[in-house]
Write an enzyme that holds these catalytic residues in place. Structure first.
Site, mmCIF file in Angstrom:
data_model
loop_
_atom_site.group_PDB
_atom_site.id
_atom_site.type_symbol
_atom_site.label_atom_id
_atom_site.label_comp_id
_atom_site.label_asym_id
_atom_site.label_seq_id
_atom_site.Cartn_x
_atom_site.Cartn_y
_atom_site.Cartn_z
ATOM 1 N N ASN A 11 0.870 -1.183 0.000
ATOM 2 C CA ASN A 11 0.000 0.000 0.000
ATOM 3 C C ASN A 11 0.904 1.230 0.000
ATOM 4 O OD1 ASN A 11 -1.826 2.034 0.474
ATOM 5 N ND2 ASN A 11 -2.248 1.458 2.605
ATOM 6 N N LYS A 13 0.057 4.287 -0.368
ATOM 7 C CA LYS A 13 -0.601 5.500 0.153
ATOM 8 C C LYS A 13 -0.340 6.674 -0.800
ATOM 9 C CE LYS A 13 0.041 3.602 4.728
ATOM 10 N NZ LYS A 13 -0.085 3.792 6.139
ATOM 11 N N HIS A 94 -9.569 1.223 4.772
ATOM 12 C CA HIS A 94 -8.281 1.409 5.466
ATOM 13 C C HIS A 94 -8.486 2.403 6.612
ATOM 14 C CE1 HIS A 94 -4.201 2.706 6.290
ATOM 15 N NE2 HIS A 94 -3.802 1.593 5.721
ATOM 16 N N GLU A 96 -6.934 4.864 7.607
ATOM 17 C CA GLU A 96 -6.782 6.290 7.264
ATOM 18 C C GLU A 96 -8.029 6.817 6.551
ATOM 19 O OE1 GLU A 96 -3.012 5.735 5.297
ATOM 20 O OE2 GLU A 96 -2.144 5.220 7.252
ATOM 21 N N GLU A 165 -5.530 -4.743 10.626
ATOM 22 C CA GLU A 165 -4.511 -3.719 10.822
ATOM 23 C C GLU A 165 -4.822 -2.956 12.111
ATOM 24 O OE1 GLU A 165 -2.386 -2.551 7.032
ATOM 25 O OE2 GLU A 165 -4.213 -1.395 7.013
ATOM 26 N N GLY A 171 2.406 2.310 10.897
ATOM 27 C CA GLY A 171 3.380 3.399 10.766
ATOM 28 C C GLY A 171 4.099 3.750 12.055
ATOM 29 N N SER A 210 3.279 -2.069 10.527
ATOM 30 C CA SER A 210 4.728 -2.128 10.789
ATOM 31 C C SER A 210 5.353 -3.471 10.414
ATOM 32 C CB SER A 210 5.022 -1.775 12.248
ATOM 33 O OG SER A 210 4.649 -0.423 12.496
HETATM 34 C C1 PEP Z 1 -0.872 0.393 6.182
HETATM 35 O O1 PEP Z 1 -1.110 1.572 6.391
HETATM 36 O O2 PEP Z 1 -1.631 -0.307 5.490
HETATM 37 C C2 PEP Z 1 0.326 -0.164 6.780
HETATM 38 C C3 PEP Z 1 0.356 -1.442 6.980
HETATM 39 O O3 PEP Z 1 1.330 0.713 7.111
HETATM 40 P P1 PEP Z 1 2.761 0.371 7.766
HETATM 41 O O4 PEP Z 1 3.256 -0.916 7.151
HETATM 42 O O5 PEP Z 1 3.637 1.532 7.405
HETATM 43 O O6 PEP Z 1 2.544 0.246 9.239
#
Ligand code: PEP
Length: 252
Positions: A11, A13, A94, A96, A165, A171, A210
């Site tokens: 992803n 983003k 997601h 966000e 998630e 993040g 992460s």
């Molecule tokens: C995400 O936002 O889908 C995600 C998994 O981000 P990160 O791997 O940076 O934590």
């Protein structure tokens, strides 16, 4: 224990561009995959990525879709349009999108319906925030997200994917512990079983938050972790290639 063929999704983003496309494709296209790999770039790069990946098994997807089919909805992109330009999957809900753009389970449900009609596989993102986690509300939140989004829809296991998630792991550099991931993925699997029956066995349940090259193999070894959704680490083509390689090692 044999597992499903894993799915690893990048992803990007609001990041990336033609340079990242070139570097990412170069680093993964010649790996011989047991795993399925997908990349979700920003909308404007989807067609370019689809073109570059012609004759490859790497999938391309979007980070969102409109809940509308067509009409006066400035700035929106429909599931049908995404299908037409070659999208195989789309992320839906997601965190966000939920936090910044106020999406909820009802809008996610409509989006899942649109994606299914268009033939684009929905990857439904679910997860609790830090406060909910600390209050022990994870199961309540996930239960609502799953049931309000999916109950009664005409789904088969192959046409759906779930990404767990935890918002507090996205993040932050702090992935959920293997114990937490194991417990939550077992719960998600049981709820999918309640919704879909035996078709639940076909649904890939991804972990995201992460994921790095150093923890990918450990996460993928957990029961009912059938793949990974990767944000930050997917912006480094070498790191992403190593995560894909870890998925390739999963015996299916
Ligand atoms: C995400 O936002 O889908 C995600 C998994 O981000 P990160 O791997 O940076 O934590």
């Amino acid at each position: 224990m044999s597992k499903k063929s894993p799915l690893v999704v990048a992803n990007w983003k609001l990041n990336g561009g033609t340079d990242l496309i070139a570097a990412s494709v170069a680093s993964i296209r010649n790996l011989n995959f047991n795993a399925r790999i997908g990349i979700a770039p920003p909308y404007v790069y989807i067609s370019g990525l689809v073109n570059v990946l012609r004759n490859s098994s790497i999938m391309v997807g979007s980070q969102n879709i409109s809940k509308f089919e067509s009409g006066a909805f400035t700035g929106e992109t429909s599931a049908q349009m995404l299908k037409e330009v070659g999208c195989d999957f789309c992320l839906i809900g997601h965190s966000e999108r939920r936090q910044v753009f106020l999406e909820n389970n009802q809008s996610c449900r409509t989006k899942v319906e649109r994606a299914l009609v268009a033939g684009v596989m929905p990857i439904v993102c679910i997860g609790e925030n830090l406060q909910q986690y600390e209050l022990g509300l994870t199961r309540d939140i996930l239960y609502r997200q799953l049931h309000q989004t999916l109950d009664g829809l005409d789904l088969t296991g192959e046409t759906l994917c779930i990404a767990y998630e935890p918002v507090w792991a996205i993040g932050t550099g702090k992935a959920a512990s293997p114990e937490v991931v194991a417990e939550v993925h077992e719960f998600i699997y049981q709820e999918l079983d309640a919704i879909l029956g035996s078709a639940a066995n076909e649904v890939n349940i991804l972990y995201g938050g992460s994921v790095k090259k150093d923890n990918a193999a450990e996460l993928l070894a957990i029961n009912h972790v059938d793949g990974l959704l990767v944000g930050g680490a997917s912006l480094d083509p070498e790191h992403f290639a190593q995560i894909c390689a870890a998925a390739n090692q999963v015996e299916s």
